[in-house]
Design an enzyme around this catalytic site. Sequence first.
Site, PDB file in Angstrom:
ATOM      1  N   GLY A  40      31.030  48.155  31.936  1.00 48.06           N
ATOM      2  CA  GLY A  40      30.363  48.217  33.227  1.00 48.06           C
ATOM      3  C   GLY A  40      30.163  49.644  33.694  1.00 48.06           C
ATOM      4  N   GLU A  96      38.367  40.717  32.163  1.00 45.30           N
ATOM      5  CA  GLU A  96      39.773  41.055  32.438  1.00 45.30           C
ATOM      6  C   GLU A  96      40.705  40.017  31.824  1.00 45.30           C
ATOM      7  OE1 GLU A  96      41.375  43.805  34.129  1.00 45.30           O
ATOM      8  OE2 GLU A  96      39.429  44.549  33.532  1.00 45.30           O
ATOM      9  N   THR A 139      36.989  46.994  25.713  1.00 46.49           N
ATOM     10  CA  THR A 139      36.449  45.879  24.945  1.00 46.49           C
ATOM     11  C   THR A 139      35.502  46.356  23.841  1.00 46.49           C
ATOM     12  OG1 THR A 139      36.551  44.501  26.907  1.00 46.49           O
ATOM     13  CG2 THR A 139      35.155  43.727  25.123  1.00 46.49           C
TER      14      THR A 139
END
Length: 570
Positions: A231, A471, A192
Amino acid sequence: MAQESSINRASRRTRILSNHLVQSPSDPTSCLQSNSCLSYTPPEVTESFDFETKEMRKILDFHNLEDRDWLFRVIEQGKVFNGKERGGRMFVIPDYNQTMEQQREMTMKRIEYLLERGVFDGWLMKKGVEAELKKLAFLDVIQNFDHSLAVMLGVHFFLWGGAIQFMGTKRHHDKWLRDTETFALKGCFSMTELGHGSNVRGIETVTTYDLKAGEFVINTPCESAQKYWIGGAANHATHTIVFSQLNINGVNQGVHAFIVQIRDEDGNISPNIRIADCGHKIGLNGVDNGRIWFDNLRIPRENLLNSVADVSPDGQYLSAIKDPDQRFAAFLSPLTSGRIPIATSAVFSSKVGLAIAIRYSLSRRVFSDTPNGPEVLLLDYPSHQRRLLPLLAKSYAMTFGGNYLKMIYVNRTPGSAKTLHVVSSAFKAIFTWHNMRTLQECREACGGQGLKTENKIGHMKGEFDVQSTFEGDNNVLMQQVSKALLSEYVAAKKKNKPFKGLGLEHMNGPVPVIPSNLTSSILRSSQFQMNAFCLRERDLLNRFAAEVSLYQSKGESKEHAFMVVGMIFW
């Protein structure tokens, strides 16, 4: 008379309200006596059931029950999970007073605790259906206790590890998988970007090949190309998978994936890399989301994940898949596995919220239906039943959907990638939307008690809200499902062949007939309900395809027609 009647009515209503709100005990101490609310015990302790609860659990949990129970005990025994014994039972309760930094450190301590007890053994190195099911069962248990921990494990094993497994080849497996399973390295997943979330094809990070050095050079050319929401990146990850446009000899070959080390073993950030923290979030603060920039970062040529395409030492781009669209789809198809734990955890969260709200409704009494009569349990009110019990039924139905999704995943073949992608996209969107609606209803059904953090429902709302967008944004995923169904429909019609796959086989048969006289027994019949769903899908696809075709006949592109018509049908 009219005035007197009005006064009498007001007086009568006042008396009734007074009876509801103020009890008039004959004994001034009676208000301190025990009542049924304070002596409440859960029904499973005091009541018998007409069915075997252990058999029900086998149906719902579906697989690896002994493994799940073992891990439940391991977690309950760990001080890092903040267990508390109440009423002879052990409860694992988050510490809601921890800062963001403390939550992040606690996530890593929990990973270390589980690692020492062998929980992750075989998560990447063992192959086969049994190993996959055990891993999924363990993840089910973990996400029940700590969503931040489950997300960090999902990033490390399913995204970082999964990318190496499915997008890499033997040289990558031999070098990286064992160290991933033992946490000798900590992986994250840099897809992303700030300017491009769901639109992976449009990411702006650029990688070129230096022929003389035999190295790839990765750059972040602008601010919108910074990797965002990664993350594990802010504090703990040592390595990442970087998705980037690959430019070879001035030709853009599309999006490819590379292994990059972003920190050394001591936590020092690697040269030519800049990392910043994404900061505090409405939930999941045990996950250290970060932002990453690359400035002429050099990596070995062998760090390209090359199961689909490769670059030779002399700079030649090599791929057996010549069509760029097919090559892009082949790159991304293995990554659908990340949606599976999201879908299943959403169902678990819904059931936890419903368990809390329904237990509360079996202990909380409010009002009486007669003056001075006993107060009524919340769940005895039909309105309360209608708000919670349909959600309960839907949640348990989704449990079977999650088990079906798992079986598609563990039994996957190269030819089933499309089905897995479509089904996981649909289930992830539907289940996570349902979860947020369920938690909100449960919060309201618990009144003021639902507002307290220690009662967990509000906390879960914040923790699981992100599932609607990570996701894959749910709306985008459902558009992908619609496109896949439309493509399958058009292809079958054009070739005049029967439908095969994506659940459209029912369209090969005659149109279901809805009886003109709909009795209650017919409406409750599962066959009637299936016929109604099939008829609806058939009708929507027929009309959707016709509308798209009409727009195309006017010179509109298929993509534009799909978007315009989709606004009508959605």
